[in-house]
Write a protein that holds these residues in place. Sequence first.
Motif, short mmCIF file in Angstrom:
data_model
loop_
_atom_site.label_atom_id
_atom_site.label_comp_id
_atom_site.label_asym_id
_atom_site.label_seq_id
_atom_site.Cartn_x
_atom_site.Cartn_y
_atom_site.Cartn_z
N LYS A 1 63.88 42.86 35.58
CA LYS A 1 63.09 43.88 35.65
C LYS A 1 61.66 43.72 35.14
O LYS A 1 60.63 44.34 35.57
N LEU A 2 61.54 42.60 34.22
CA LEU A 2 60.36 42.11 33.82
C LEU A 2 59.42 41.77 34.86
O LEU A 2 58.02 42.17 35.02
N ARG A 3 59.99 40.84 35.81
CA ARG A 3 59.13 40.48 36.76
C ARG A 3 58.77 41.54 37.74
O ARG A 3 57.41 41.64 38.23
N ALA A 4 59.71 42.86 38.21
CA ALA A 4 59.28 43.60 38.84
C ALA A 4 58.00 44.60 38.35
O ALA A 4 57.29 44.94 38.92
N SER A 5 58.15 44.57 36.96
CA SER A 5 56.93 45.53 36.28
C SER A 5 55.49 44.94 36.36
O SER A 5 54.69 45.60 36.39
N ARG B 1 54.90 43.09 39.21
CA ARG B 1 54.43 42.94 40.42
C ARG B 1 53.85 44.31 40.87
O ARG B 1 53.62 45.10 40.26
N SER B 2 53.10 44.12 42.04
CA SER B 2 52.37 45.03 42.55
C SER B 2 53.12 46.28 42.75
O SER B 2 54.23 46.44 43.29
N GLY B 3 52.80 47.60 42.18
CA GLY B 3 53.43 48.69 42.28
C GLY B 3 54.36 48.85 40.93
O GLY B 3 54.80 49.77 40.84
N GLY B 4 54.58 47.85 40.07
CA GLY B 4 55.45 47.74 38.95
C GLY B 4 54.82 48.54 37.80
O GLY B 4 53.52 48.68 37.89
N SER B 5 55.30 48.84 36.91
CA SER B 5 54.48 49.80 35.99
C SER B 5 53.57 49.01 34.85
O SER B 5 52.46 49.73 34.83
N SER B 6 53.91 47.69 34.55
CA SER B 6 52.80 47.00 33.94
C SER B 6 51.60 46.95 34.88
O SER B 6 50.50 47.15 34.15
N HIS B 7 51.88 46.69 35.88
CA HIS B 7 50.84 46.36 37.04
C HIS B 7 49.99 47.71 37.30
O HIS B 7 48.65 47.46 37.23
N ASN B 8 50.64 48.61 37.31
CA ASN B 8 49.87 50.27 37.58
C ASN B 8 49.00 50.46 36.35
O ASN B 8 47.81 50.88 36.26
N SER B 9 49.52 50.02 34.91
CA SER B 9 48.90 50.47 33.80
C SER B 9 47.76 49.42 33.71
O SER B 9 46.66 50.14 33.29
N LEU B 10 47.65 48.22 34.13
CA LEU B 10 46.53 47.44 33.96
C LEU B 10 45.39 48.08 35.17
O LEU B 10 44.31 47.93 34.56
N GLU B 11 45.98 48.27 36.32
CA GLU B 11 45.02 49.04 37.09
C GLU B 11 44.13 49.91 36.42
O GLU B 11 43.25 50.45 36.44
N GLU B 12 45.03 51.12 35.94
CA GLU B 12 44.44 52.19 35.42
C GLU B 12 43.46 51.67 34.12
O GLU B 12 42.40 52.46 34.11
N PHE B 13 43.88 50.76 33.34
CA PHE B 13 42.91 50.44 32.42
C PHE B 13 41.49 49.86 32.78
O PHE B 13 40.32 50.28 32.71
N VAL B 14 41.69 49.07 34.01
CA VAL B 14 40.29 48.59 34.67
C VAL B 14 39.57 49.62 35.27
O VAL B 14 38.44 49.72 35.04
N ASN B 15 40.40 50.54 35.95
CA ASN B 15 39.75 51.80 36.69
C ASN B 15 38.79 52.67 35.63
O ASN B 15 37.84 53.25 35.93
#
Length: 456
Positions: free
Chosen positions: A426-430, A432-446
């Motif tokens: 689950k951590l690995r999935a989070s 990866r692209s599309g995972g919750s942590s990945h999305n959160s990072l994208e939001e922060f950067v955006n």
Amino acid sequence: MEEKRARKRLVLVPVPAQGHISPMMQLAKTLHLKGFSITVAQTKFNYFNPPDDSTDFQFVTIPESLPESDFKNLGPIRFLHKLNKECQVSFKDCLGQLLIQQSHEIACVIYDEFMYFAEAAAKEFNLPNVIFSTTSATAFACRSVFEKLYAENALVPFNEPKEEQNELVPEFHPLRYKDFPVSRWASLESIMEIYRNTVDKRTASSVIINTTSCLENSSLLWLQQRLEIPVYPVGPLHMVASAPTSLLEENKSCIEWLNKRSQNSVIFVSLGSLALMEINEVMETASGLDSSNQHFLWVIRPGSIRESEWIESLPEEFSQMVSDRGYIVKWAPQKEVLAHPAVGGFWSHCGWNSTLESIGEGVPMICKPFSGDQKVNASYLDRVWKIGVQVEGDLDRGAVERAVKRLMVGEEGEKMRKRAVSLKEKLRASVRSGGSSHNSLEEFVNFFKTVKQIRN
Ligand code: UDP
């Protein structure tokens, strides 16, 4: 080149301790990969010497005049009080200098939650500031609840009988009063002062947390509601960007030793960068490990045994107890060790980095917390994620032997290992692209990209 010129700079302010420097440098690397330039502002304490491949990063020193011995002599809480007072003004000067020197814009100041002095400087120069929490979301929330109960005089005093300490904290299950992040090193009043400061968002525009929603969804929601600013769970950061972050030299010979052991047969014992043990605790641990009949790799940091340089001055029995099945090092490449197939369990003080690193490799744990947030993490490992055995009370040989056998031998340990492996996925999935942590990072950067558009 064009893109490099357009990079905005982020100024990062880590706490000068291994468990805080590592996630901050992982965050630095992650944000650098996302297109930001990085300045790391640190004090002389535990100065992190940048590796050769970080020439792109700028490292600056915040001037202060605290004695070198303060870090060791004051204990973490009193040291942090002093450091925050000392750097309040000098960081303003430091940031002012950076603003004069920088060819490109400083987009924001990101400071460790315990380096709250940085906010005043950012505010003075009208720079956005962001809190970076290197502890768990639950520990952050806990500090907040703890501080509120203290202010309302509703905290079960810590010298109350044991039964009261076992009670669940209202509205904050499954934590018990005894799981609250108190410290052996300081008075309740001074701990509360630090906590009040770390949970105060001041003018921060958001909070980044080194966690992921599959581990701490309810604490994250709780924090989001209370703080009323965006909360970005972007971790585990060591799974997002690997960066060399060790302050001490890693002894890699233990990997050779592990190579000779069979799968899941070794218990790895490591108590992080700050925890101290009494001589009798070390002896009881050695004896329990010996009678467990398991192989063990044990990190004993120089200076981590009270009144003893290292293991040379321990009673002779010590070497007899560890020589058969044990291997001792002063500092290990911990992430590599946890990833080794021979390692079947981790005896840990449950620092948040160690917790994330162990779950990230699917290794179940024996939890022997010392202070602060470690008790919160231990409680979650044992009673929420069910991938840890918490050892409570005094450390005696019988308790050590029982805990090691529970984890390393038999069905109960096997079940915990399976749960740990599923959590690792689950951590690995989070991340990866599309995972919750990945999305959160994208939001922060955006978010910062949007700021750029508005300013332009
Ligand atoms: N660590 C390491 N080698 C060791 C022991 C610890 O590299 O022999 C690293 C570990 O991987 C972790 C950090 O030190 O990233 C300790 O941080 P943690 O939050 O677990 O505990 P703290 O040191 O803050 O109490």
